[in-house]
Design a protein around this motif. Structure first.
Motif, PDB file in Angstrom:
ATOM      1  N   SER A  37       0.920  -1.089   0.042  1.00 30.97           N
ATOM      2  CA  SER A  37      -0.014  -0.166   0.099  1.00 30.97           C
ATOM      3  C   SER A  37       0.688   1.289  -0.055  1.00 30.97           C
ATOM      4  O   SER A  37       2.054   1.367   0.427  1.00 30.97           O
ATOM      5  N   ALA A  38       0.301   2.397  -0.274  1.00 26.69           N
ATOM      6  CA  ALA A  38       0.859   3.709  -0.423  1.00 26.69           C
ATOM      7  C   ALA A  38       1.509   4.058   0.869  1.00 26.69           C
ATOM      8  O   ALA A  38       0.832   3.942   1.903  1.00 26.69           O
ATOM      9  N   ARG A  39       2.523   4.611   1.130  1.00 25.15           N
ATOM     10  CA  ARG A  39       3.286   5.169   2.306  1.00 25.15           C
ATOM     11  C   ARG A  39       2.748   6.595   2.728  1.00 25.15           C
ATOM     12  O   ARG A  39       2.993   7.179   3.735  1.00 25.15           O
ATOM     13  N   TRP A  40       2.587   7.192   1.216  1.00 27.14           N
ATOM     14  CA  TRP A  40       2.439   8.765   1.586  1.00 27.14           C
ATOM     15  C   TRP A  40       1.282   9.282   0.864  1.00 27.14           C
ATOM     16  O   TRP A  40       0.629   8.247  -0.042  1.00 27.14           O
ATOM     17  N   GLU A  41       0.353  10.068   1.283  1.00 24.92           N
ATOM     18  CA  GLU A  41      -0.867  10.791   0.769  1.00 24.92           C
ATOM     19  C   GLU A  41      -0.793  12.211   0.480  1.00 24.92           C
ATOM     20  O   GLU A  41       0.229  12.643   1.093  1.00 24.92           O
ATOM     21  N   GLY A  42      -1.193  12.351  -0.654  1.00 26.33           N
ATOM     22  CA  GLY A  42      -1.298  13.850  -0.991  1.00 26.33           C
ATOM     23  C   GLY A  42      -1.447  14.367  -2.572  1.00 26.33           C
ATOM     24  O   GLY A  42      -1.588  13.160  -3.067  1.00 26.33           O
ATOM     25  N   PRO A  43      -0.879  15.259  -3.084  1.00 24.49           N
ATOM     26  CA  PRO A  43      -0.054  16.334  -2.101  1.00 24.49           C
ATOM     27  C   PRO A  43      -1.061  17.369  -1.420  1.00 24.49           C
ATOM     28  O   PRO A  43      -2.163  17.303  -1.719  1.00 24.49           O
ATOM     29  N   TYR A  44      -0.595  17.958  -0.194  1.00 21.39           N
ATOM     30  CA  TYR A  44      -1.205  18.748   0.507  1.00 21.39           C
ATOM     31  C   TYR A  44      -0.579  20.204   0.161  1.00 21.39           C
ATOM     32  O   TYR A  44       0.640  20.295   0.263  1.00 21.39           O
ATOM     33  N   LEU A  45      -1.494  21.135   0.815  1.00 22.20           N
ATOM     34  CA  LEU A  45      -0.858  22.597   0.684  1.00 22.20           C
ATOM     35  C   LEU A  45      -0.462  23.064   2.013  1.00 22.20           C
ATOM     36  O   LEU A  45      -1.617  22.759   2.705  1.00 22.20           O
ATOM     37  N   ILE A  46       0.450  23.824   2.344  1.00 20.73           N
ATOM     38  CA  ILE A  46       0.681  24.285   3.691  1.00 20.73           C
ATOM     39  C   ILE A  46      -0.019  25.510   3.819  1.00 20.73           C
ATOM     40  O   ILE A  46       0.162  26.527   3.093  1.00 20.73           O
ATOM     41  N   LYS A  47      -1.025  25.466   4.788  1.00 17.76           N
ATOM     42  CA  LYS A  47      -2.003  26.905   4.757  1.00 17.76           C
ATOM     43  C   LYS A  47      -1.363  27.745   5.943  1.00 17.76           C
ATOM     44  O   LYS A  47      -1.232  28.931   5.625  1.00 17.76           O
ATOM     45  N   GLU A  48      -0.873  27.315   6.913  1.00 15.28           N
ATOM     46  CA  GLU A  48      -0.295  27.906   7.958  1.00 15.28           C
ATOM     47  C   GLU A  48       0.509  27.357   8.691  1.00 15.28           C
ATOM     48  O   GLU A  48       0.521  26.264   8.941  1.00 15.28           O
ATOM     49  N   ALA A  49       1.775  28.207   9.170  1.00 18.87           N
ATOM     50  CA  ALA A  49       2.874  27.563  10.266  1.00 18.87           C
ATOM     51  C   ALA A  49       2.277  28.003  11.548  1.00 18.87           C
ATOM     52  O   ALA A  49       2.589  29.282  11.573  1.00 18.87           O
ATOM     53  N   LEU A  50       1.994  27.120  12.241  1.00 19.99           N
ATOM     54  CA  LEU A  50       1.723  27.423  13.774  1.00 19.99           C
ATOM     55  C   LEU A  50       3.050  27.497  14.687  1.00 19.99           C
ATOM     56  O   LEU A  50       2.909  28.327  15.435  1.00 19.99           O
ATOM     57  N   SER A  51       3.921  26.854  14.081  1.00 20.74           N
ATOM     58  CA  SER A  51       5.340  26.928  14.830  1.00 20.74           C
ATOM     59  C   SER A  51       6.322  26.559  13.891  1.00 20.74           C
ATOM     60  O   SER A  51       5.677  25.982  12.843  1.00 20.74           O
ATOM     61  N   PRO A  52       7.689  26.414  13.938  1.00 20.31           N
ATOM     62  CA  PRO A  52       8.501  26.002  12.909  1.00 20.31           C
ATOM     63  C   PRO A  52       8.171  24.499  12.527  1.00 20.31           C
ATOM     64  O   PRO A  52       8.930  24.242  11.371  1.00 20.31           O
ATOM     65  N   ASN A  53       7.643  23.749  13.389  1.00 24.40           N
ATOM     66  CA  ASN A  53       7.561  22.473  12.843  1.00 24.40           C
ATOM     67  C   ASN A  53       6.233  21.926  13.114  1.00 24.40           C
ATOM     68  O   ASN A  53       5.862  20.855  12.768  1.00 24.40           O
ATOM     69  N   THR A  54       5.301  22.774  13.137  1.00 32.04           N
ATOM     70  CA  THR A  54       3.698  22.257  13.176  1.00 32.04           C
ATOM     71  C   THR A  54       3.194  23.108  12.159  1.00 32.04           C
ATOM     72  O   THR A  54       3.117  24.439  12.004  1.00 32.04           O
ATOM     73  N   PHE A  55       2.197  22.627  11.305  1.00 30.16           N
ATOM     74  CA  PHE A  55       1.524  23.166  10.116  1.00 30.16           C
ATOM     75  C   PHE A  55       0.000  22.710  10.063  1.00 30.16           C
ATOM     76  O   PHE A  55      -0.221  21.530  10.438  1.00 30.16           O
ATOM     77  N   THR A  56      -0.657  23.598   9.493  1.00 33.30           N
ATOM     78  CA  THR A  56      -2.129  23.401   8.889  1.00 33.30           C
ATOM     79  C   THR A  56      -1.939  23.219   7.467  1.00 33.30           C
ATOM     80  O   THR A  56      -1.528  23.742   6.772  1.00 33.30           O
ATOM     81  N   LEU A  57      -2.744  21.848   7.101  1.00 40.26           N
ATOM     82  CA  LEU A  57      -2.411  21.410   5.680  1.00 40.26           C
ATOM     83  C   LEU A  57      -4.068  21.758   5.121  1.00 40.26           C
ATOM     84  O   LEU A  57      -5.211  21.700   5.566  1.00 40.26           O
ATOM     85  N   LYS A  58      -3.833  21.943   3.600  1.00 43.87           N
ATOM     86  CA  LYS A  58      -5.096  22.135   3.052  1.00 43.87           C
ATOM     87  C   LYS A  58      -5.041  20.937   1.703  1.00 43.87           C
ATOM     88  O   LYS A  58      -4.035  21.066   1.077  1.00 43.87           O
TER      89      LYS A  58
END
Length: 74
Positions: A37-58
């Motif tokens: 099975s697939a190991r990755w899904e996407g592509p997703y667009l980074i909408k917002e950076a909440l911290s340098p290592n945490t992101f909200t995706l669209k």
């Protein structure tokens, strides 16, 4: 050995607007993902950076994912 490793490590910075793939995480007691099975899904667009290592995706349809993603998952 530490110096040898550190010389070859290149940091990657992610910014809003970048396209990323998200790691598929098996949930529940049984692993429904086989070895083919697939190991990755996407592509997703980074909408917002909440911290340098945490992101909200669209997703490509414009829906925002309900949970934030850490760089370990991207």
């Amino acid at each position: 050995m530490v110096n040898f490793y550190n010389r070859r490590v290149h940091e990657r910075y992610l910014h809003p607007g970048d396209l990323v793939l998200r790691k598929v995480i098996a949930t529940g007691k049984r692993n429904i993902h086989g070895k083919l099975s697939a190991r990755w899904e996407g592509p997703y667009l980074i909408k917002e950076a909440l911290s340098p290592n945490t992101f909200t995706l669209k997703d490509p349809k414009g829906h925002i994912l309900p949970s934030q993603c850490n760089t370990d998952q991207l």
